[in-house]
Scaffold this motif. Structure first.
Motif, PDB file in Angstrom:
ATOM      1  N   SER A 247       0.836  -1.392   0.037  1.00 35.75           N
ATOM      2  CA  SER A 247      -0.004   0.148  -0.160  1.00 35.75           C
ATOM      3  C   SER A 247       0.826   1.286   0.115  1.00 35.75           C
ATOM      4  O   SER A 247       0.709   2.180  -0.656  1.00 35.75           O
ATOM      5  N   ALA A 248       2.141   1.558   0.872  1.00 34.33           N
ATOM      6  CA  ALA A 248       2.883   2.515   0.842  1.00 34.33           C
ATOM      7  C   ALA A 248       3.663   2.750  -0.578  1.00 34.33           C
ATOM      8  O   ALA A 248       3.486   3.988  -0.818  1.00 34.33           O
ATOM      9  N   THR A 249       4.159   1.489  -0.986  1.00 36.38           N
ATOM     10  CA  THR A 249       4.683   1.796  -2.227  1.00 36.38           C
ATOM     11  C   THR A 249       3.790   2.199  -3.365  1.00 36.38           C
ATOM     12  O   THR A 249       3.884   3.011  -4.387  1.00 36.38           O
ATOM     13  N   GLY A 250       2.383   1.443  -3.489  1.00 37.73           N
ATOM     14  CA  GLY A 250       1.425   1.754  -4.429  1.00 37.73           C
ATOM     15  C   GLY A 250       1.211   3.443  -4.202  1.00 37.73           C
ATOM     16  O   GLY A 250       0.884   3.955  -5.274  1.00 37.73           O
ATOM     17  N   LEU A 251       1.205   4.034  -3.373  1.00 38.02           N
ATOM     18  CA  LEU A 251       0.842   5.270  -3.148  1.00 38.02           C
ATOM     19  C   LEU A 251       1.701   6.245  -3.884  1.00 38.02           C
ATOM     20  O   LEU A 251       1.667   7.091  -4.677  1.00 38.02           O
ATOM     21  N   ALA A 252       3.052   5.987  -3.640  1.00 37.07           N
ATOM     22  CA  ALA A 252       4.243   6.665  -4.305  1.00 37.07           C
ATOM     23  C   ALA A 252       4.116   6.483  -5.777  1.00 37.07           C
ATOM     24  O   ALA A 252       4.330   7.251  -6.723  1.00 37.07           O
ATOM     25  N   GLY A 253       3.720   5.006  -6.308  1.00 36.43           N
ATOM     26  CA  GLY A 253       3.650   4.894  -7.551  1.00 36.43           C
ATOM     27  C   GLY A 253       2.434   5.635  -8.291  1.00 36.43           C
ATOM     28  O   GLY A 253       2.586   6.088  -9.313  1.00 36.43           O
ATOM     29  N   ALA A 254       1.437   5.577  -7.543  1.00 36.77           N
ATOM     30  CA  ALA A 254       0.113   6.448  -8.075  1.00 36.77           C
ATOM     31  C   ALA A 254       0.784   7.942  -8.248  1.00 36.77           C
ATOM     32  O   ALA A 254       0.162   8.647  -9.346  1.00 36.77           O
ATOM     33  N   GLU A 255       1.389   8.461  -7.451  1.00 36.72           N
ATOM     34  CA  GLU A 255       2.071  10.070  -7.301  1.00 36.72           C
ATOM     35  C   GLU A 255       2.831  10.048  -8.757  1.00 36.72           C
ATOM     36  O   GLU A 255       3.092  10.956  -9.360  1.00 36.72           O
ATOM     37  N   PHE A 256       3.727   9.299  -9.021  1.00 29.95           N
ATOM     38  CA  PHE A 256       4.335   8.997 -10.084  1.00 29.95           C
ATOM     39  C   PHE A 256       3.792   8.866 -11.303  1.00 29.95           C
ATOM     40  O   PHE A 256       4.097   9.863 -12.277  1.00 29.95           O
ATOM     41  N   SER A 257       2.716   8.233 -11.365  1.00 29.19           N
ATOM     42  CA  SER A 257       1.849   8.108 -12.637  1.00 29.19           C
ATOM     43  C   SER A 257       1.132   9.642 -12.843  1.00 29.19           C
ATOM     44  O   SER A 257       0.987  10.233 -13.881  1.00 29.19           O
ATOM     45  N   GLY A 258       0.694  10.045 -11.673  1.00 31.38           N
ATOM     46  CA  GLY A 258      -0.082  11.310 -11.823  1.00 31.38           C
ATOM     47  C   GLY A 258      -1.589  11.268 -12.371  1.00 31.38           C
ATOM     48  O   GLY A 258      -2.146  10.276 -12.492  1.00 31.38           O
ATOM     49  N   LEU A 259      -2.096  12.438 -12.635  1.00 34.13           N
ATOM     50  CA  LEU A 259      -3.598  12.468 -12.804  1.00 34.13           C
ATOM     51  C   LEU A 259      -3.782  12.411 -14.490  1.00 34.13           C
ATOM     52  O   LEU A 259      -4.891  11.834 -14.824  1.00 34.13           O
ATOM     53  N   GLY A 260      -3.326  13.245 -15.071  1.00 33.91           N
ATOM     54  CA  GLY A 260      -3.553  13.387 -16.514  1.00 33.91           C
ATOM     55  C   GLY A 260      -2.827  12.356 -17.499  1.00 33.91           C
ATOM     56  O   GLY A 260      -2.284  11.447 -17.039  1.00 33.91           O
ATOM     57  N   ALA A 261      -2.766  12.683 -18.857  1.00 30.70           N
ATOM     58  CA  ALA A 261      -2.147  11.808 -19.933  1.00 30.70           C
ATOM     59  C   ALA A 261      -0.669  11.992 -19.700  1.00 30.70           C
ATOM     60  O   ALA A 261      -0.018  12.825 -19.301  1.00 30.70           O
ATOM     61  N   GLY A 262      -0.189  10.856 -19.786  1.00 32.94           N
ATOM     62  CA  GLY A 262       1.360  10.471 -19.708  1.00 32.94           C
ATOM     63  C   GLY A 262       1.610  10.633 -18.016  1.00 32.94           C
ATOM     64  O   GLY A 262       0.709  10.900 -17.133  1.00 32.94           O
ATOM     65  N   TYR A 263       2.867  10.224 -17.794  1.00 27.13           N
ATOM     66  CA  TYR A 263       3.154  10.059 -16.412  1.00 27.13           C
ATOM     67  C   TYR A 263       3.644  11.483 -15.858  1.00 27.13           C
ATOM     68  O   TYR A 263       4.307  12.236 -16.449  1.00 27.13           O
ATOM     69  N   ASP A 264       3.502  11.887 -14.433  1.00 24.21           N
ATOM     70  CA  ASP A 264       3.878  13.117 -13.733  1.00 24.21           C
ATOM     71  C   ASP A 264       5.450  12.909 -13.774  1.00 24.21           C
ATOM     72  O   ASP A 264       6.058  13.970 -13.677  1.00 24.21           O
ATOM     73  N   GLY A 265       6.034  11.763 -13.382  1.00 21.15           N
ATOM     74  CA  GLY A 265       7.298  11.694 -13.223  1.00 21.15           C
ATOM     75  C   GLY A 265       7.892  12.044 -11.603  1.00 21.15           C
ATOM     76  O   GLY A 265       7.203  12.128 -10.673  1.00 21.15           O
ATOM     77  N   PHE A 266       9.054  12.605 -11.534  1.00 25.67           N
ATOM     78  CA  PHE A 266       9.730  12.666 -10.297  1.00 25.67           C
ATOM     79  C   PHE A 266       9.091  14.310  -9.670  1.00 25.67           C
ATOM     80  O   PHE A 266       9.974  15.062  -9.836  1.00 25.67           O
ATOM     81  N   THR A 267       7.894  14.420  -9.253  1.00 25.41           N
ATOM     82  CA  THR A 267       7.310  15.610  -9.108  1.00 25.41           C
ATOM     83  C   THR A 267       7.609  15.688  -7.378  1.00 25.41           C
ATOM     84  O   THR A 267       7.991  14.639  -6.732  1.00 25.41           O
ATOM     85  N   PRO A 268       7.378  16.809  -6.805  1.00 26.93           N
ATOM     86  CA  PRO A 268       7.502  16.940  -5.350  1.00 26.93           C
ATOM     87  C   PRO A 268       6.165  16.027  -4.699  1.00 26.93           C
ATOM     88  O   PRO A 268       6.450  15.682  -3.607  1.00 26.93           O
ATOM     89  N   ARG A 269       5.261  15.716  -5.388  1.00 25.35           N
ATOM     90  CA  ARG A 269       4.199  14.935  -4.753  1.00 25.35           C
ATOM     91  C   ARG A 269       4.642  13.275  -4.807  1.00 25.35           C
ATOM     92  O   ARG A 269       4.594  12.752  -3.916  1.00 25.35           O
ATOM     93  N   TRP A 270       5.745  13.255  -5.891  1.00 26.19           N
ATOM     94  CA  TRP A 270       6.192  11.468  -5.857  1.00 26.19           C
ATOM     95  C   TRP A 270       7.202  11.621  -4.588  1.00 26.19           C
ATOM     96  O   TRP A 270       7.117  10.767  -3.936  1.00 26.19           O
ATOM     97  N   VAL A 271       8.084  12.998  -4.553  1.00 32.19           N
ATOM     98  CA  VAL A 271       9.127  12.691  -3.289  1.00 32.19           C
ATOM     99  C   VAL A 271       8.241  12.541  -1.995  1.00 32.19           C
ATOM    100  O   VAL A 271       8.853  11.682  -1.247  1.00 32.19           O
ATOM    101  N   ALA A 272       7.292  13.176  -1.886  1.00 28.26           N
ATOM    102  CA  ALA A 272       6.245  13.091  -0.720  1.00 28.26           C
ATOM    103  C   ALA A 272       5.897  11.858  -0.526  1.00 28.26           C
ATOM    104  O   ALA A 272       5.900  11.167   0.773  1.00 28.26           O
TER     105      ALA A 272
END
Length: 401
Positions: A247-272
């Motif tokens: 679950s914890a790693t899944g949350l980080a993976g979801a933040e990397f993918s992001g909301l819109g088209a394409g993946y968001d990448g190494f954003t502050p949300r992924w770091v968090a």
């Protein structure tokens, strides 16, 4: 009728906006009582299956519940009888096997399940085994090298369990999800979360095998006074730990993918998200270690308290996962509506996999039950209607004969 949230035109009979998922009837703008991936459940709920297996929770949720329940019962029984090698093997592989079967069951990635699962599970598992062997055997905790009656909590042990293990293990778990989620075919929010869960349960499986290899190679102990300790340890490491890691790693993976088209990448949300996963791992490792000294190192009460601590962390984490995914699905749909459409929406003629009502063309949500289309396998988002079914009138919201 116009949706007040995204200004889309919706049929008068709709309960939910088919673009942004807004509840048009109750006034609950945040949909706290209707989880986006399972609208008949509230967001704040401890429902495990619909949290970590959202794509299959609407079709066969009891299948996974029964499978996990049977595995748990077998683990407890074999541990109580002193069949520790069997108990450890069942506990280590139960959740990974059930989760992989879930991925096949829902046909999540259509014709490419084998390489996807292999990349996220086997690779992370091998790295987990190597790293766990290094820190547990080469560094070794003081509780493993000194007589059990003579030790207490060690500052060196705490540094290993609160810093080294959480940081390195989480970075290892991120490898597979980041690689896969960066591919255009798997850049969806739910894909990133699923990859993280696979990596987490895979890591926990191999870590458990390495840490308890002595039990596996030691043979059958037979029924004895240590049954309570054995049961607590196999339940903690075989069922609670994989769910926490995943679950914890899944949350980080979801933040990397992001909301819109394409993946968001190494954003502050992924770091968090990664820092959050590391913190959760540290709390788990440190809490279990310290509670293990209650009643004397290796006592049954300490092992039981470790299980209770793990359950408390898992409960809080489940609520966190549901909240993040729920808000993510709603925000992603709103963003898509503002752009005029989403490549994750349904096809021209499809049915809701949960309530089986027709979907409006290019829907992000079912207008009848409010289920998110993103919480459905991609292969089921454009299901052609049966020959006997008619079209769907977007003006009236009725199925035409």
């Amino acid at each position: 009728m116009v949706c007040p949230r995204c200004n889309s035109d919706v049929p008068e009979v709709s309960r939910y906006c088919h673009h942004c998922g807004n509840d048009l009837r109750s006034g609950d703008t945040e949909r706290k009582k209707a989880y986006a991936a399972r609208p008949d459940e509230p967001v704040a709920s401890f429902r495990l299956v619909s949290t970590i297996m959202p794509q299959g929770s609407g079709k066969q949720p009891y299948t996974y519940k029964v499978a996990l329940g049977v595995a748990l019962a077998l683990t407890v029984l074999t541990a109580a009888l002193g069949a520790l090698p069997v108990a450890i093997m069942i506990a280590a592989f139960a959740i990974p096997i059930v989760y992989i079967l879930y991925l096949y069951d829902v046909n999540l990635w259509e014709d490419e399940p084998i390489p996807v699962v292999a990349a996220a599970f086997v690779l992370v598992g091998v790295l987990a085994a190597v790293f766990t062997w290094l820190w547990s055997d080469k560094l070794s905790l003081s509780t493993l090298t000194i007589g059990a009656q003579d030790v207490g909590p060690s500052g060196r042990d705490l540094l290993i369990l609160l810093l080294l293990v959480p940081v390195v293990s989480e970075l290892i778990r991120q490898i597979g999800p980041l690689y896969l989620a960066s591919r255009p075919r798997y850049d969806d929010l739910m894909d990133g979360f699923t990859f993280g869960v696979v990596a987490g349960v895979g890591f926990a499986c191999f870590e458990t095998l390495v840490l308890h290899w002595g039990w596996i190679s030691g043979g059958f102990a037979g029924p004895g006074n240590g049954a309570g300790t054995w049961i607590s340890i196999v339940v903690l490491h075989g069922f609670i730990k994989p769910l926490i890691y995943g679950s914890a790693t899944g949350l980080a993976g979801a933040e990397f993918s992001g909301l819109g088209a394409g993946y968001d990448g190494f954003t502050p949300r992924w770091v968090a998200g990664v820092l959050q996963a590391i913190a959760i791992n540290a709390l788990f490792q440190g809490g279990v270690y310290l509670l293990g000294f209650v009643g004397g190192h290796g006592s049954t009460i300490g092992a039981v308290l470790g299980v209770v601590w793990g359950l408390l962390l898992l409960g809080a984490l489940i609520i966190r996962v549901r909240t993040v995914l729920h808000k993510g699905l709603l925000e992603a749909a709103l963003e898509s509506a503002a752009r005029g459409g989403s490549n994750h929406a349904s096809g021209d003629l499809a049915f809701c996999s949960r309530c089986e009502m027709p979907l409006l063309p290019h829907s992000d949500f079912c207008s009848a039950c409010g289920n998110s289309v993103r919480a459905v396998p991609k292969s089921a988002r454009g299901v052609t209607a049966p020959a006997a079914a008619g079209g769907y009138d977007a003006t009236t919201g009725e199925t035409q004969a």
